[in-house]
Write an enzyme that holds these catalytic residues in place. Structure first.
Site, mmCIF file in Angstrom:
data_model
loop_
_atom_site.group_PDB
_atom_site.id
_atom_site.type_symbol
_atom_site.label_atom_id
_atom_site.label_comp_id
_atom_site.label_asym_id
_atom_site.label_seq_id
_atom_site.Cartn_x
_atom_site.Cartn_y
_atom_site.Cartn_z
ATOM 1 N N GLY A 172 0.838 -1.202 0.000
ATOM 2 C CA GLY A 172 0.000 0.000 0.000
ATOM 3 C C GLY A 172 0.866 1.243 0.000
ATOM 4 O O GLY A 172 1.986 1.255 -0.496
ATOM 5 N N GLY A 173 0.328 2.289 0.639
ATOM 6 C CA GLY A 173 1.053 3.557 0.669
ATOM 7 C C GLY A 173 2.393 3.457 1.362
ATOM 8 O O GLY A 173 3.265 4.319 1.166
ATOM 9 N N GLY A 407 20.389 13.473 -31.330
ATOM 10 C CA GLY A 407 20.040 13.999 -30.007
ATOM 11 C C GLY A 407 20.599 13.141 -28.888
ATOM 12 O O GLY A 407 20.902 13.640 -27.798
ATOM 13 N N ALA A 408 20.741 11.852 -29.172
ATOM 14 C CA ALA A 408 21.244 10.956 -28.128
ATOM 15 C C ALA A 408 22.694 11.297 -27.784
ATOM 16 O O ALA A 408 23.137 11.110 -26.658
ATOM 17 C CB ALA A 408 21.130 9.506 -28.576
#
Ligand code: HXC
Length: 517
Positions: A172-173, A407-408
């Protein structure tokens, strides 16, 4: 002053009760399963006799709903300070034998007190998570307790290293405290981590799954990327924590623990060249290259099973602690995709926070082409790499080994993205795009018309490489500071690192940049 014997006995009695934890029988059962107790985890982490406990006597006083008459020694979490390699380290360890290690008000208070202490003293925080989650009987106060812990995780992020060890349930949280920390280690057999377990998923969505598939250490290491290391068992987890701390400073105001000799090793390493295939199209294992550049046995790979097309990890070069970021040609040809960008960017930011210089090894054909990549936001994710490098002020050294396209190339820390030094091997190809693609676009007609199409294509590719992709082309414009033989790489990086260790870089004042998340 002689202390009254009754007072001494009372203190001893209280201590003994608190130390009992779940009692001898349950402890024995844990040991049979190969698990350490919460206390053994902490004591095993620290140098002998250095553990100083805070809050041994703390426990929530009033419990309803089945808790009447029960005592919760330590309130289910052991907290304190101990020493590792002579440095103080704060630790908390949830005790599953006490109300399932569930988190209530006092339990949270203890963790928060410890975190505040660690923040004031500037020391790392290690948290062992083994818990049934929010203590049901304490209701919304437990949730508040989690909130207080999370808020401190965030406050201290970038100030002191935080390492979570998941060695039991974490559901859970409750998963969000580990998720907010710098490193998450999970033990292979006893740990699980999930927001919604298989039963909830089935009830809500009708989908069938298993804990193995969604919540196990393997799943998080390989698929989700939520964790950084899988430990074989509790003891291995302790080793990993100690190993990690060996590369990290105690806080962001300090340098990492460099172990430099006065002498710099400047020997050539011909072995590195033997690792590179003759054929530029053949893949090789970049980890072999990293291990030759790093000091012997110093490379600690991080997130080894996730996004394997990018290798990240900590190591030393001539004693200087560095963070390695390297394309892995063996996986997806070393291209950058969504997961690799996320993995790399977070690691770059970690190194920047803790003053760890970055060594980037480039062999990247580009961003991974694909519909799924475009739809899931490779633009947004890839931008994280650019942002993380651009925003980092630690020393940055880039070595271009083979491909550095488009761009890489920029996303792997080019000169313009802030590299302090860019070195290229003679085998480097630095260009807008790969030679084959470029030739197809520029000379398609000419190739089609040629008598020997294959030969003409090959000629043009060679010509393109020489004219547009050669490292000397980049070096002519100072995008590359020097072209070196691979054998010289370790020595060249070592010299550069030493010259940059006191690098300072002023940036415009702002709250924080807006990294694309
Ligand atoms: C109080 C708890 C508890 C809890 C376990 N125990 N979880 N007590 N609050 N959350 C107690 C049990 O009552 C039992 O007490 C002891 O711990 C051991 O639990 P068992 O169930 O016997 O152990 P096991 O079979 O190993 O199962 C472990 C478990 C299971 C899978 C973790 O206990 C479980 O499902 N617990 C509930 C998990 C849960 O739903 N928690 C709340 C999640 S919501 P005795 O006295 O019998 O030894 C949440 C929100 C956080 O956490 C939000 C943060 C923002």
């Amino acid at each position: 002053m002689a202390i009254d014997k009754k007072l001494i006995d009372d203190l001893e009695h209280r201590r003994a009760k608190a130390l009992e934890s779940g009692g001898a029988e349950r402890i024995a059962r844990r040991h049979e399963k190969g698990l350490l107790t919460a206390r053994e985890r902490l004591e095993g982490l620290y140098a002998e006799h250095t553990f100083q406990e805070f809050g041994l006597h703390a426990q929530h006083q009033t419990h309803g709903f089945g808790m009447e008459g029960k005592t919760l020694p330590t309130d289910g979490v052991i907290t304190g300070i101990g020493f590792i390699d002579g440095r103080p380290v704060a630790g908390f360890s949830q005790d599953f034998m006490i109300a399932g290690g569930s988190l209530g008000t006092v339990h949270a208070r203890k963790i928060c007190e410890l975190m505040d202490h660690a923040g004031r003293g500037g020391m790392p925080i290690i948290g062992f998570n083994d818990s049934g989650g929010a203590r049901i009987q304490e209701g919304v106060e437990s949730l508040s307790g989690y909130g207080q812990v999370f808020n401190r995780n965030v406050l201290l992020s970038g100030v002191v290293p935080q390492i979570a060890v998941i060695c039991g349930p974490c559901a859970g949280g409750a998963v969000y405290s580990p998720a907010l920390m710098d490193f998450v280690i999970m033990t292979r057999r006893s740990a699980s981590m999930f927001i919604c377990g298989p039963e909830v998923i089935r009830a809500v969505t009708g989908q069938h799954t298993t804990m193995e598939e969604i919540g196990s250490a393997e799943a998080h290491a390989r698929d989700s990327g939520n964790i950084h290391f899988v430990a074989e068992d509790d003891r291995h987890a302790l080793e990993l924590v100690r190993a990690l701390l060996g590369y990290l400073p105690s806080n962001n105001m300090m340098d990492p623990p460099h172990h430099m000799d006065d002498e710099i090793t400047l020997r050539d390493d011909n072995g590195i060249e033997a690792l590179m295939p003759e054929d530029a199209k053949m893949a090789y294992d970049v980890k072999g290259i990293i291990m030759r550049i790093a000091d012997d046995n110093s490379f600690l790979e991080v997130q080894a099973d996730f996004a394997r097309n990018l290798v990240i990890g900590l190591g030393r070069i001539d004693g200087v602690v560095v963070g390695f970021v390297a394309n892995q040609p063996q996986v997806k040809a070393g291209s950058l995709d969504i997961d690799a960008s996320d993995k790399g960017a977070r690691f770059i930011r970690l190194c920047n926070i803790f003053n760890i210089p970055l060594v980037t090894l480039v062999d990247v054909p580009g961003f991974l082409p694909g519909i799924a990549q475009e739809k899931q936001g490779i633009i947004r994710h890839g931008a994280k790499m650019l942002f993380a490098y651009g925003a980092s002020t630690v020393p940055k050294i880039t070595v271009i080994m083979r491909k550095a396209y488009g761009g890489a190339f920029l996303a792997m820390c080019s000169r313009d993205m802030g590299a302090d030094l860019v070195l290229a091997w003679p085998t480097a190809e630095i260009a807008v795009m790969g030679a084959e693609g470029a030739v197809n676009i520029l000379y398609r007609k000419e190739i089609e018309e040629a008598d020997d199409k294959t030969g003409r294509r090959r000629e043009l590719i060679e010509e393109y490489r020489a004219r547009f992709a050669s490292p000397y082309q980049s070096a002519a414009h100072m995008f590359v500071h020097d072209v070196i033989l691979p054998r010289r790489t370790r020595a060249a990086i070592s010299l550069a690192l030493r010259s940059l260790l006191s690098k300072r870089e002023a940036r415009p004042h702002k709250k924080h940049g807006n990294i694309p998340l």
